[in-house]
Design an enzyme around this catalytic site. Sequence first.
Site, PDB file in Angstrom:
ATOM      1  N   TYR A 140       0.821  -1.205   0.000  1.00 19.29           N
ATOM      2  CA  TYR A 140       0.000   0.000   0.000  1.00 19.29           C
ATOM      3  C   TYR A 140       0.862   1.265   0.000  1.00 19.29           C
ATOM      4  O   TYR A 140       0.421   2.339   0.401  1.00 19.29           O
ATOM      5  CB  TYR A 140      -0.967  -0.014   1.194  1.00 19.29           C
ATOM      6  CG  TYR A 140      -2.250  -0.752   0.885  1.00 19.29           C
ATOM      7  CD1 TYR A 140      -3.412  -0.069   0.576  1.00 19.29           C
ATOM      8  CD2 TYR A 140      -2.284  -2.139   0.854  1.00 19.29           C
ATOM      9  CE1 TYR A 140      -4.579  -0.736   0.265  1.00 19.29           C
ATOM     10  CE2 TYR A 140      -3.445  -2.822   0.547  1.00 19.29           C
ATOM     11  CZ  TYR A 140      -4.593  -2.115   0.254  1.00 19.29           C
ATOM     12  OH  TYR A 140      -5.756  -2.779  -0.067  1.00 19.29           O
ATOM     13  N   GLY A 257     -10.307  -6.433  -3.755  1.00 23.92           N
ATOM     14  CA  GLY A 257      -8.977  -6.816  -4.234  1.00 23.92           C
ATOM     15  C   GLY A 257      -8.189  -7.578  -3.191  1.00 23.92           C
ATOM     16  O   GLY A 257      -7.473  -8.539  -3.514  1.00 23.92           O
ATOM     17  N   ASP A 258      -8.311  -7.182  -1.928  1.00 22.73           N
ATOM     18  CA  ASP A 258      -7.641  -7.918  -0.847  1.00 22.73           C
ATOM     19  C   ASP A 258      -8.234  -9.312  -0.700  1.00 22.73           C
ATOM     20  O   ASP A 258      -7.518 -10.287  -0.467  1.00 22.73           O
ATOM     21  CB  ASP A 258      -7.781  -7.146   0.470  1.00 22.73           C
ATOM     22  CG  ASP A 258      -7.102  -5.791   0.413  1.00 22.73           C
ATOM     23  OD1 ASP A 258      -5.878  -5.750   0.193  1.00 22.73           O
ATOM     24  OD2 ASP A 258      -7.786  -4.777   0.586  1.00 22.73           O
ATOM     25  N   SER A 259      -9.563  -9.412  -0.830  1.00 19.42           N
ATOM     26  CA  SER A 259     -10.218 -10.717  -0.761  1.00 19.42           C
ATOM     27  C   SER A 259      -9.733 -11.624  -1.883  1.00 19.42           C
ATOM     28  O   SER A 259      -9.440 -12.813  -1.671  1.00 19.42           O
ATOM     29  CB  SER A 259     -11.740 -10.529  -0.842  1.00 19.42           C
ATOM     30  OG  SER A 259     -12.403 -11.763  -0.909  1.00 19.42           O
TER      31      SER A 259
END
Length: 465
Positions: A140, A257-259
Site C-alpha cells: 500500500y 482486491g484484498d479478498s
Amino acid sequence: MTAPLVVVGDVLLDIDVVGSSSRLCPDAPVPVVEQAEERPRPGGAGLAALLAAAGGREVVLVTALADDDPGRLLRAMLERHMEVAALHLHGGTPCKLRIRSGGHSVARLDAGDGQALDGPVGPRVAEAIAGAGAVLVSDYGRGVSRHRAVRSLLGELPPSVPVVWDPHPRGEPPVPGVRLLTPNEEEAARLAAADGADITGFGLPAAGRRGRHLGRSWGIDGVAITLGAEGALLCDGSEAPFLAPARPARGDSCGAGDSFAAEVVGALADGADLPAAVTEGVDRASEFVRAGAAAAVAAQLAETGTARLVPERGEDAWDVVERTRRAGGTVVATGGSFDLLHAGHVSLLQQARRLGDCLIVCVDSDASVRRRKGPSRPVTPAADRVRVLEALSDVDAALVFDDDTPVPLLERLRPDLWVKGADHAGAALPEAETIRAHNGEVILLPLLEGRSTTRLLTTTKGNAS
C-alpha cells in the site's frame, strides 16, 4: 499447507462512521448524518491477513506499526486472529475515516503519514518469512515492500513457496521469483506506463497487452488484472489470456482486491495452478462484495471478535438478512412454488437480485403446493426445489413456508422489496399490507411470455402420448 501463510505489507486503520441521513445541513448543501456509530477495522494488508485467517489458515502478518492510539488499536484487533511480527512505523498510523449513510460513503478523511524505513527487522520477522508456506505481499505504498532487509528475505525464498504480489502505484517492483502479480485495471495501466509502455485503450484488449508487458518486463510467471464486475484476466505466457468471469454482485467493492489476493495465495499454497487459483479468487471476491464487503467486517469484529469475516457456504437465510442489514444493504424477497424451474423463473430471479444486496426466495412447502395446485403437484419435493434455487448465483438463500400465503414468514423476514411477476398486476396480494406495514414495497417485474410449469407439464404429457 502446514507452514503458515505470511502476509507482508502496510496496515491501515479504516474507520466507518455509520449513521442515517434525512436532511441537509442548514449552512451548507451537505447531508446531516445522525446517530453515527464508529466501526474501526484493519485495512490494507491487515484486511488481507484477516480474510486469509477467516478461511481457517494459520497466518503471520509482517507489517510496520506505530506506537500511537490507532497503532495500538490495530495490533489489538489483529492479534485476535494471527501472529503479528512488526517493524517500527516512523510517523503516524495511516487512517482512513469514511462517513457512511444508507450504505454509501458521504465523505472520506485521510490522516497519518507513517512510513517503514530501512533498519534491522528483528529475528521474528526473518523467521516468519523464511518459514512461510506461501507469501502475499500487500503493498500500500507505505514502505514495507521497499524495506531492503524484507526484500532480501523475500528474494531468498525457494521456488516451491508461491509469492503473490498485490502492487501499488506508489510501491515497489516485485522481487524476482514472484508467482503472480495482481493489479487492478487502473494500477496495471499506471504500472505499465511508468515502465515505459505506451499502451492505450481500455477493456480486455488493453488489459491483456498490459498484463503481457508487465509479465515480460518483471519476469513474472503470471499477471492477473482484476476487472471489477468482469472478473480477472490472467496473462501467464499462454497464447491467449484466461478470463475468470465474476458472478453478479452488487454493493460496496471496498476490499474486494484484498479478498481476491488472499484467496489466490491460499489456493496456490494448496497446489492449484494459476487459472484455478485466479478462478477461486474471483469467486471469493464476488461473495465478499455480496456479503457487504469491508464495511461488514467491522461489525463482525466488534460484535463477535471471531475470524469469520465473509459468509460461509451453507449460511442460512437469517444470517444473510442479518449481515445485509448490518451493512446498510437492501433485502429483496420473492416467493412461489418454483416447481420445475424454467427460464421464466430464472429471468425473474435475475431481475430481482439486481434490485438489492441479497435475494431471499420464499418457497411453498409440498403441502402448500398440493392445496393450491392439486394432488399431482409438486413434481419436485421442496428440499430439491430449494437445492436447485440456492445453486443459482442470483439466489442468496431460500426459506420454505407451509401456510397458504407467505404472510407469517414475511412478518419475520420484513424485506425492503417484495417482488412478484407482472401477471399479478391488478390482483389483490394478501402479503402487500404486511410488506408496507414494515416500510417495504411490492414491485412487479416483467415475465418471459409463454413460460410456466403448468404449460411445461401439459406439453410434456402431450409429447408422451
